[in-house]
Enzyme design. Structure first.
Site, PDB file in Angstrom:
ATOM      1  N   ASP A  89       0.864  -1.177   0.000  1.00 28.37           N
ATOM      2  CA  ASP A  89       0.000   0.000   0.000  1.00 28.37           C
ATOM      3  C   ASP A  89       0.903   1.230   0.000  1.00 28.37           C
ATOM      4  OD1 ASP A  89      -1.540   2.193   0.722  1.00 28.37           O
ATOM      5  OD2 ASP A  89      -2.714   1.112   2.219  1.00 28.37           O
ATOM      6  N   TYR A 101      -9.309  15.236  -3.336  1.00 26.81           N
ATOM      7  CA  TYR A 101      -8.514  14.758  -4.478  1.00 26.81           C
ATOM      8  C   TYR A 101      -7.741  15.915  -5.123  1.00 26.81           C
ATOM      9  CZ  TYR A 101      -7.781  12.421  -9.040  1.00 26.81           C
ATOM     10  OH  TYR A 101      -7.247  11.879 -10.180  1.00 26.81           O
TER      11      TYR A 101
HETATM   12  P1  NAP Z   1      -7.599   3.074 -11.498  1.00 22.21           P
HETATM   13  O1  NAP Z   1      -8.043   2.525 -12.809  1.00 22.21           O
HETATM   14  O2  NAP Z   1      -8.570   3.190 -10.391  1.00 22.21           O
HETATM   15  O3  NAP Z   1      -6.327   2.225 -11.008  1.00 22.21           O
HETATM   16  C1  NAP Z   1      -5.702   2.592  -9.823  1.00 22.21           C
HETATM   17  C2  NAP Z   1      -4.439   1.781  -9.644  1.00 22.21           C
HETATM   18  O4  NAP Z   1      -3.804   2.255  -8.436  1.00 22.21           O
HETATM   19  C3  NAP Z   1      -4.687   0.301  -9.465  1.00 22.21           C
HETATM   20  O5  NAP Z   1      -3.649  -0.411 -10.083  1.00 22.21           O
HETATM   21  C4  NAP Z   1      -4.639   0.147  -7.948  1.00 22.21           C
HETATM   22  O6  NAP Z   1      -4.173  -1.127  -7.535  1.00 22.21           O
HETATM   23  C5  NAP Z   1      -3.615   1.165  -7.564  1.00 22.21           C
HETATM   24  N1  NAP Z   1      -3.743   1.613  -6.177  1.00 22.21           N
HETATM   25  C6  NAP Z   1      -4.783   2.274  -5.604  1.00 22.21           C
HETATM   26  N2  NAP Z   1      -4.522   2.505  -4.307  1.00 22.21           N
HETATM   27  C7  NAP Z   1      -3.288   1.970  -4.069  1.00 22.21           C
HETATM   28  C8  NAP Z   1      -2.471   1.880  -2.924  1.00 22.21           C
HETATM   29  N3  NAP Z   1      -2.857   2.397  -1.746  1.00 22.21           N
HETATM   30  N4  NAP Z   1      -1.258   1.273  -3.032  1.00 22.21           N
HETATM   31  C9  NAP Z   1      -0.856   0.742  -4.208  1.00 22.21           C
HETATM   32  N5  NAP Z   1      -1.594   0.788  -5.325  1.00 22.21           N
HETATM   33  C10 NAP Z   1      -2.797   1.401  -5.258  1.00 22.21           C
HETATM   34  O7  NAP Z   1      -6.984   4.533 -11.692  1.00 22.21           O
HETATM   35  P2  NAP Z   1      -6.466   5.283 -13.015  1.00 22.21           P
HETATM   36  O8  NAP Z   1      -7.625   5.938 -13.649  1.00 22.21           O
HETATM   37  O9  NAP Z   1      -5.603   4.382 -13.804  1.00 22.21           O
HETATM   38  O10 NAP Z   1      -5.594   6.440 -12.357  1.00 22.21           O
HETATM   39  C11 NAP Z   1      -4.171   6.364 -12.232  1.00 22.21           C
HETATM   40  C12 NAP Z   1      -3.643   7.705 -11.765  1.00 22.21           C
HETATM   41  O11 NAP Z   1      -4.008   8.718 -12.706  1.00 22.21           O
HETATM   42  C13 NAP Z   1      -4.206   8.150 -10.421  1.00 22.21           C
HETATM   43  O12 NAP Z   1      -3.221   8.821  -9.683  1.00 22.21           O
HETATM   44  C14 NAP Z   1      -5.316   9.107 -10.809  1.00 22.21           C
HETATM   45  O13 NAP Z   1      -5.567  10.043  -9.798  1.00 22.21           O
HETATM   46  C15 NAP Z   1      -4.703   9.748 -12.040  1.00 22.21           C
HETATM   47  N6  NAP Z   1      -5.716  10.336 -12.923  1.00 22.21           N
HETATM   48  C16 NAP Z   1      -6.661   9.562 -13.518  1.00 22.21           C
HETATM   49  C17 NAP Z   1      -7.610  10.162 -14.343  1.00 22.21           C
HETATM   50  C18 NAP Z   1      -8.681   9.376 -15.052  1.00 22.21           C
HETATM   51  O14 NAP Z   1      -9.535  10.012 -15.677  1.00 22.21           O
HETATM   52  N7  NAP Z   1      -8.689   8.057 -15.017  1.00 22.21           N
HETATM   53  C19 NAP Z   1      -7.579  11.542 -14.532  1.00 22.21           C
HETATM   54  C20 NAP Z   1      -6.608  12.297 -13.912  1.00 22.21           C
HETATM   55  C21 NAP Z   1      -5.669  11.681 -13.112  1.00 22.21           C
HETATM   56  P3  NAP Z   1      -5.131  -2.303  -6.968  1.00 22.21           P
HETATM   57  O15 NAP Z   1      -6.205  -2.510  -7.962  1.00 22.21           O
HETATM   58  O16 NAP Z   1      -4.213  -3.460  -6.833  1.00 22.21           O
HETATM   59  O17 NAP Z   1      -5.682  -1.806  -5.679  1.00 22.21           O
END
Ligand code: NAP
Length: 238
Positions: free
Chosen positions: A59, A149
């Site tokens: 984590d 966030y």
């Molecule tokens: P996602 O699909 O929800 O995937 C999140 C990933 O982070 C998963 O692999 C999850 O692993 C991991 N994770 C969450 N909490 C964790 C923890 N405490 N320790 C280790 N791993 C953890 O998210 P995403 O959309 O790909 O987003 C990735 C990044 O881009 C984030 O920082 C998000 O804020 C940023 N972002 C995303 C968007 C968007 O539109 N999607 C926009 C702007 C910024 P597990 O499944 O194993 O828990």
């Protein structure tokens, strides 16, 4: 090529970054928290393409767990760190529960300290390194229902700019990639059709469109880029 650590690599943007860096020849150290099957399939996919991948389950918000998992990296200084793991717990500020505020700040911003400090120690001894951190359009303009966030992501931008100033002279480059709406599990419940009307490119982005920018920032081609915030948001202005 050397080691590239990607946090939150089991799904979404982190997974796309891990695949992209694996294809670029890095040995990928892929962190995840709970999605073991997804992590195993990522490792298999990287290896099937001729790359190398090591899975690290911890984590990112847990300071002791991160220290135990990463240990002393001086014998194997990573060349690249992608701070990607992140969560949302949306709600209006007045009714937000303390748990929703603090878990987001700890997972998104506390993790920057937990993971970046040991990696940076090893990078500074090696006198080279690239740190790429995922922020968000919410962290640049704020967003209704996302004060926790947005605060965490704004903090990541400021922390990255500070690191860039502190360690540029050690040849360590630190940059932010700031996505808009990207099609992942995080945005799966959002009304894409409606939201896309406000996006000049009229669609959500794909995780691989973010990963290519991350790969660029990790590459020699980005050798004079540090302290930058690169938007990957289809022109969205918030
Ligand atoms: P996602 O699909 O929800 O995937 C999140 C990933 O982070 C998963 O692999 C999850 O692993 C991991 N994770 C969450 N909490 C964790 C923890 N405490 N320790 C280790 N791993 C953890 O998210 P995403 O959309 O790909 O987003 C990735 C990044 O881009 C984030 O920082 C998000 O804020 C940023 N972002 C995303 C968007 C968007 O539109 N999607 C926009 C702007 C910024 P597990 O499944 O194993 O828990």
């Amino acid at each position: 090529m050397g080691i590239a650590i990607v946090t939150g690599a089991s799904r979404g943007i982190g997974r796309a970054c891990a695949l992209e860096l694996g294809r670029a020849g890095y040995e990928v150290w892929a962190n995840y928290r709970s999605s073991s099957a997804d992590a195993e399939s990522l490792k298999a996919e990287i290896e099937a393409a001729g790359g190398a991948c090591r899975l690290l389950q911890f984590d990112v918000g847990d300071t002791e767990a991160v220290a135990a998992a990463l240990g002393d990296l001086s014998d194997s200084p990573p060349e690249v760190l992608v701070n990607n793991a992140g969560i949302t717990r949306d709600g209006l500020f007045l009714t937000m529960q303390p748990e929703d505020w603090f878990s987001v700040i700890q997972t998104n911003l506390g993790a920057f300290f937990n993971v970046t400090q040991p990696v940076l120690k090893a990078m500074s001894r090696a006198k080279r390194g690239r740190i790429v951190t995922l922020a968000s359009v919410s962290g640049q303009g704020g967003n209704k229902g996302q004060s926790n966030y947005a605060a965490s992501k704004a903090g990541l931008i400021a922390a990255t700019k500070s690191i860039a100033k502190e360690y540029g002279r050690w040849n360590i480059l630190a940059n932010v990639v700031s996505p808009g709406f990207i099609a992942t599990d995080m945005t799966a419940e959002l009304p894409e059709k409606e939201l896309a009307k406000a996006i000049p490119l009229r669609r959500f982005g794909g995780p691989e469109e973010v990963a290519k920018v991350v790969r660029f920032l990790a590459s020699e081609d980005a050798s004079y880029v540090t302290g930058a915030v690169i938007n990957v948001n289809g022109g969205l202005y918030m």
